[in-house]
Design a protein around this motif. Structure first.
Motif, mmCIF file in Angstrom:
data_model
loop_
_atom_site.group_PDB
_atom_site.id
_atom_site.type_symbol
_atom_site.label_atom_id
_atom_site.label_comp_id
_atom_site.label_asym_id
_atom_site.label_seq_id
_atom_site.Cartn_x
_atom_site.Cartn_y
_atom_site.Cartn_z
ATOM 1 N N PRO A 296 -16.295 -3.105 16.628
ATOM 2 C CA PRO A 296 -15.587 -4.228 17.256
ATOM 3 C C PRO A 296 -15.205 -3.950 18.709
ATOM 4 C CG PRO A 296 -14.759 -3.860 15.036
ATOM 5 C CD PRO A 296 -15.684 -2.724 15.336
ATOM 6 N N GLU A 297 -14.789 -2.725 19.004
ATOM 7 C CA GLU A 297 -14.377 -2.403 20.373
ATOM 8 C C GLU A 297 -15.536 -2.540 21.353
ATOM 9 O OE1 GLU A 297 -13.913 -0.508 17.743
ATOM 10 O OE2 GLU A 297 -11.735 -0.720 17.417
ATOM 11 N N LEU A 298 -16.756 -2.181 20.905
ATOM 12 C CA LEU A 298 -17.924 -2.291 21.769
ATOM 13 C C LEU A 298 -18.255 -3.747 22.067
ATOM 14 C CD1 LEU A 298 -20.322 -0.995 23.223
ATOM 15 C CD2 LEU A 298 -21.571 -1.035 21.049
ATOM 16 N N VAL A 299 -18.196 -4.590 21.029
ATOM 17 C CA VAL A 299 -18.490 -6.015 21.226
ATOM 18 C C VAL A 299 -17.435 -6.656 22.128
ATOM 19 C CG1 VAL A 299 -18.941 -8.198 20.077
ATOM 20 C CG2 VAL A 299 -19.544 -6.067 18.946
ATOM 21 N N ASP A 300 -16.184 -6.239 21.959
ATOM 22 C CA ASP A 300 -15.111 -6.748 22.807
ATOM 23 C C ASP A 300 -15.350 -6.356 24.262
ATOM 24 O OD1 ASP A 300 -12.474 -7.965 23.190
ATOM 25 O OD2 ASP A 300 -11.794 -5.934 23.590
ATOM 26 N N GLU A 301 -15.828 -5.149 24.486
ATOM 27 C CA GLU A 301 -16.123 -4.696 25.842
ATOM 28 C C GLU A 301 -17.266 -5.496 26.458
ATOM 29 O OE1 GLU A 301 -18.184 -0.906 28.055
ATOM 30 O OE2 GLU A 301 -17.170 -0.558 26.155
ATOM 31 N N ILE A 302 -18.304 -5.799 25.657
ATOM 32 C CA ILE A 302 -19.439 -6.591 26.154
ATOM 33 C C ILE A 302 -18.966 -7.964 26.600
ATOM 34 C CG2 ILE A 302 -21.586 -7.723 25.463
ATOM 35 C CD1 ILE A 302 -22.059 -5.359 23.556
ATOM 36 N N SER A 303 -18.147 -8.596 25.780
ATOM 37 C CA SER A 303 -17.646 -9.933 26.104
ATOM 38 C C SER A 303 -16.823 -9.909 27.390
ATOM 39 C CB SER A 303 -16.797 -10.455 24.937
ATOM 40 O OG SER A 303 -16.276 -11.735 25.221
ATOM 41 N N TYR A 304 -15.923 -8.935 27.490
ATOM 42 C CA TYR A 304 -15.068 -8.842 28.674
ATOM 43 C C TYR A 304 -15.886 -8.563 29.929
ATOM 44 C CZ TYR A 304 -12.139 -6.588 32.158
ATOM 45 O OH TYR A 304 -11.537 -6.228 33.340
ATOM 46 N N ARG A 305 -16.838 -7.639 29.842
ATOM 47 C CA ARG A 305 -17.628 -7.290 31.022
ATOM 48 C C ARG A 305 -18.436 -8.497 31.511
ATOM 49 N NH1 ARG A 305 -20.906 -1.713 31.604
ATOM 50 N NH2 ARG A 305 -18.729 -1.037 31.548
ATOM 51 N N ALA A 306 -18.994 -9.276 30.580
ATOM 52 C CA ALA A 306 -19.768 -10.454 30.971
ATOM 53 C C ALA A 306 -18.890 -11.478 31.686
ATOM 54 C CB ALA A 306 -20.427 -11.085 29.741
ATOM 55 N N VAL A 307 -17.686 -11.728 31.152
ATOM 56 C CA VAL A 307 -16.776 -12.677 31.792
ATOM 57 C C VAL A 307 -16.321 -12.151 33.152
ATOM 58 C CG1 VAL A 307 -14.519 -13.799 31.633
ATOM 59 C CG2 VAL A 307 -15.985 -13.672 29.610
ATOM 60 N N ALA A 308 -16.035 -10.861 33.228
ATOM 61 C CA ALA A 308 -15.601 -10.267 34.498
ATOM 62 C C ALA A 308 -16.680 -10.373 35.572
ATOM 63 C CB ALA A 308 -15.217 -8.802 34.281
ATOM 64 N N ILE A 309 -17.949 -10.304 35.174
ATOM 65 C CA ILE A 309 -19.050 -10.469 36.126
ATOM 66 C C ILE A 309 -19.199 -11.937 36.523
ATOM 67 C CG2 ILE A 309 -21.565 -10.328 36.384
ATOM 68 C CD1 ILE A 309 -21.467 -7.832 34.580
ATOM 69 N N GLY A 310 -19.090 -12.815 35.533
ATOM 70 C CA GLY A 310 -19.332 -14.237 35.801
ATOM 71 C C GLY A 310 -18.217 -14.923 36.559
ATOM 72 N N PHE A 311 -16.971 -14.456 36.395
ATOM 73 C CA PHE A 311 -15.838 -15.160 36.978
ATOM 74 C C PHE A 311 -15.897 -15.254 38.504
ATOM 75 C CE2 PHE A 311 -11.449 -15.282 38.608
ATOM 76 C CZ PHE A 311 -11.033 -16.483 38.065
ATOM 77 N N PRO A 312 -16.089 -14.160 39.244
ATOM 78 C CA PRO A 312 -16.140 -14.305 40.709
ATOM 79 C C PRO A 312 -17.329 -15.153 41.180
ATOM 80 C CG PRO A 312 -16.725 -12.075 40.053
ATOM 81 C CD PRO A 312 -16.197 -12.752 38.839
ATOM 82 N N ILE A 313 -18.448 -15.066 40.450
ATOM 83 C CA ILE A 313 -19.609 -15.888 40.823
ATOM 84 C C ILE A 313 -19.304 -17.366 40.595
ATOM 85 C CG2 ILE A 313 -22.057 -16.308 40.386
ATOM 86 C CD1 ILE A 313 -22.265 -13.433 39.375
ATOM 87 N N PHE A 314 -18.687 -17.672 39.453
ATOM 88 C CA PHE A 314 -18.309 -19.055 39.154
ATOM 89 C C PHE A 314 -17.265 -19.553 40.150
ATOM 90 C CE2 PHE A 314 -15.661 -22.195 36.943
ATOM 91 C CZ PHE A 314 -16.625 -23.090 36.500
ATOM 92 N N THR A 315 -16.330 -18.706 40.527
ATOM 93 C CA THR A 315 -15.301 -19.090 41.496
ATOM 94 C C THR A 315 -15.927 -19.505 42.817
ATOM 95 O OG1 THR A 315 -13.716 -17.560 40.480
ATOM 96 C CG2 THR A 315 -13.240 -18.306 42.714
#
Length: 396
Positions: A296-315
């Motif tokens: 579960p911790e690995l999947v949680d990290e994948i989700s967070y990393r993807a959002v962290a990458i996408g957020f500044p681009i989306f902004t």
């Protein structure tokens, strides 16, 4: 080239499912069935991505502008962005299950794009700007990363939520499965009626922004449950609509778009019901079997990393570049257009996601739910706001 890309995406999706369901993957055999098929699936997705890139380049050259100016062009570009985000994330973690969850959404989005008119058309005056390629492409790339975050969040919930209980999490997770069924049903229904050659035409009065009332022709490619207000049926061989569109729905195409939404909800409910009868259990319970070997911790990290990458681009794309272009095109940075409002809501939601995770320690289940809900907001903006609510972005 887009058809070739779509075929490769479908094959990659199947191969990722084969990799996930292989016994050797579950037993984590180094050179086993799952890892081998995972590599083949990834290579197939790369081939599809390259074919898709060629399509975008060719259409850009032929049309003279980046292919993101209408719903067909934007949705296929979003599918391209989702695939790009997935290919990058997969190189870091190399987990075939990510592909089994992300690639089906690329397939769905590209298929969804195909239901819209595909002709190359000149840009309307409002879009004749270099900001088109800057604003729309960066917004789509950010949303593509959010799709990977959604897949990670969904995998985490399927892995950790006890689906044998009637808890709130279990019920809401099943509602997410129903939403996915509605998207699939929409695509199947539209393609089916198109293959059957269904077409119904209405004439209806339409009030323009200047206040002038003109007669508009509205073409339906699905049976009309809801017809345009004060509309007249021109094709006598088709059934008459049961209802008129509500008065608050503006735009000459609002009734047709609302009609499509009704068909999607009804079709999704039927598809979900058939799946429940076939599996004799919740769909989420069936899907959860695939993720039991994940940490579960690995999947949680994948989700967070993807959002962290996408957020500044989306902004940059959906807010900053959008406001600069809005000032050039309409003389103001902000105008409370429905599309602008929902882009802001989406941005605020992901801002809250990052803030709560980093400052309040919202990891695990809370973080996963926010990643899932955030992408549902993205799809709501793309589907419902574009198709039902009238605004300055209705040309899409």
């Amino acid at each position: 080239m887009l058809t070739i890309a779509f075929i490769f995406y479908c094959i990659a999706t199947i191969l990722f499912f084969v990799a996930v369901t292989g016994k050797s993957f579950r037993n984590r055999t180094p050179e086993g069935h799952g890892k081998r098929f995972g590599r083949i699936a990834y290579a197939t997705a790369v081939l599809g991505f390259l074919a898709h890139a060629v399509f975008i380049g060719m259409r850009w050259y032929i049309g003279g502008h980046i292919p993101t100016s209408n719903m067909f062009e934007f949705m296929q570009f979003l599918g391209f962005a989702m695939t790009l985000a997935f290919l990058g994330i997969y190189l870091i973690y190399r987990i075939p299950l990510i592909g089994a969850f992300v690639m089906p959404f690329s397939v769905i989005v590209v298929a969804y794009a195909a239901v819209f008119p595909r002709e190359v058309t000149p840009l309307i005056p409002a879009l004749q700007s270099y900001w088109l390629q800057i604003h729309v492409s960066t917004a789509a790339l950010g949303e593509g990363a959010f799709a990977v975050g959604f897949a990670g969040g969904l995998m985490y919930l399927l892995r950790t939520v006890n689906l044998k209980e009637n808890s709130a999490s279990a019920v809401w997770l099943e509602i997410v499965m129903w939403v996915i069924c509605a998207l699939i049903a929409f695509i199947v229904l539209v393609f089916s009626f198109q293959l059957a050659g269904y077409k119904t035409t209405f004439k209806a009065p339409f009030q323009m922004s200047t206040g002038q009332v003109v007669e508009s022709q509205v073409k339906y490619h699905m049976p009309a449950i809801v017809g345009p207000k004060d509309g007249t049926l021109e094709t006598t061989d088709k059934m008459k609509p049961w209802f008129e569109a509500p008065a608050f729905m503006k735009g000459n195409q609002a009734a047709r778009k609302f009609n499509t939404l009704i068909w999607s909800v009804a079709g999704g409910t039927l598809l979900y019901g058939v799946a429940r009868l076939a599996f004799r259990r919740r769909i989420s319970a069936v899907a959860s079997k695939w993720v039991q070997d994940l940490e579960p911790e690995l999947v949680d990290e994948i989700s967070y990393r993807a959002v962290a990458i996408g957020f500044p681009i989306f902004t940059l794309g959906a807010l900053i570049f959008a406001m600069i272009w809005a000032h050039e095109a309409w003389g103001r940075f902000w105008g409370w257009d429905p599309k602008e409002v929902w882009a802001l809501i989406t941005w605020l939601f992901y801002s809250a996601y990052l803030h709560l995770r980093l400052s309040r320690g919202w990891q695990g289940k809370k973080s996963a739910w926010m990643a899932v809900i955030g992408f549902i907001l993205v799809m709501f903006n793309l589907v419902f706001v574009n198709l039902v609510i009238s605004g300055l972005h209705s040309y899409a």
